[in-house]
Design an enzyme around this catalytic site. Sequence first.
Site: not given
Length: 447
Positions: A167, A351
């Site tokens: 991320e 995720e």
Amino acid sequence: MTQTPFPDDFLWGCATAAYQIEGSPLADGAGASIWQRFSHDPRLMAAKGDTGDVACDHYNRMADDVALMKELGLQAYRFSVAWGRVLPEGTGRVNQAGLGFYERLVDTLLANDIEPLCTLYHWDMPVALDDRGGWLNRDSADWFADYGRVLFDRLDGRVKKWVTLNEPWVVTDGGYLHGALAPGHRNMFEAPIASHNLMRAHGAAVKAYRETGKHEIGLVVNLEPKYAASDSPEDQAAQRRAEAYMNRQYLEPAIHGRYPPELKEIFGEAWPDWPAEDFALIQQPIDFIGVNYYTRNVTRADDSWPLNAGPVPQTQATHTTTGWEVFPQGLTDVLLWVKENYGDLPLYITENGAAFYDPPNAEGGRVDDPLRVDYLRKHIAAIGSAIEQGADVRGYMLWSFLDNLEWSLGYSKRFGIVHVNFETQARTPKNSARLYSQVIATNAATL
Ligand SMILES: N#[N+]C[C@@H]1[C@@H](O)[C@H](O)[C@@H](O)[C@@H]2O[C@H]12
């Protein structure tokens, strides 16, 4: 109940990150990370006093945690390496004791028939490198590639799926623009530089992997599909800005060797003219894209900084304790969006999960979490729908295996399918863990 079967080799696992679960951040010669510094600074840490000093004590309980993964039937486990455990100063001297922890973790996973997926960077840069400019220093690409080489040389082959960055958007939006995350900067001129150097580091690590690596390496991005609030030109433009800033800022350079034009519009004079040769480095071919999905955003034009685009609250929907709308369709939509915009690279959901209220103590060894059970059922079915529509999704890493340190929000936001009593460190599988075990055993979504 309808069942949607998944491909035979679909990989079911869970995800965690080093600083969120390990504890013992300075043990056995480890060097401090920017999160060690940030979490101990009450001026910066929102959940004051919640540090990673103990967390889930996974550094000391790893073998028992892997045994619990095995009991739940996990086929894979996505973890991250704390850079400072391996290279205490960030570069140069290797700390064999720190590297040894990850070697033991990988070997224990393999001994339990659990495939390791290893993330090189999940936000915990060594303070020694932050003190040299961190991601603002163009040398960070070389630092990161050298760090990757240490892990590739020791673990490649036992680890067959590598992730460079987790991320990058959160690293820069949280750590350099808004200051909510480590290292806690608030600087519009710094954010694009940090973003760009993160992507240069991604490319340098992929290039380093290709020197000796024999398996797969990819990039993990958080994607939040943006739905324009109306057909008005203002809302349509706002949606484009928001999508460019969060969802395209990293995939565009990684896959297409360019930035979306909206970023110069957003950052203006703070958006540099990048050296052309940087994009050749960034655009190293990768083997998969990891997608982290949590929620969507209905976007309208507004006067918010820096996007002039903001969310329209979806008050009728179910929300998590982190304030996110539960919107499973967004996962189907975003997987098809990646296929449409970035081609047929294999995809992993690296995720997906939710924080709902769970009691601090498991009463009598049971934790009933119906909202999380419903969330998981619907989101796993949403993946099945995307696969039926042509998305090449290869696996699902549920966030998270354990309740853990939710960064600046501390320990109150519980994402785990396994409950952690942070006073006793007792682990208690929640009902969502039992559901996940059934999904894995049947290799199917059931709604
Ligand atoms: N918030 N939240 C949950 C979860 C966070 O705990 C992970 O470390 C990140 O990769 C990503 O933000 C998602």
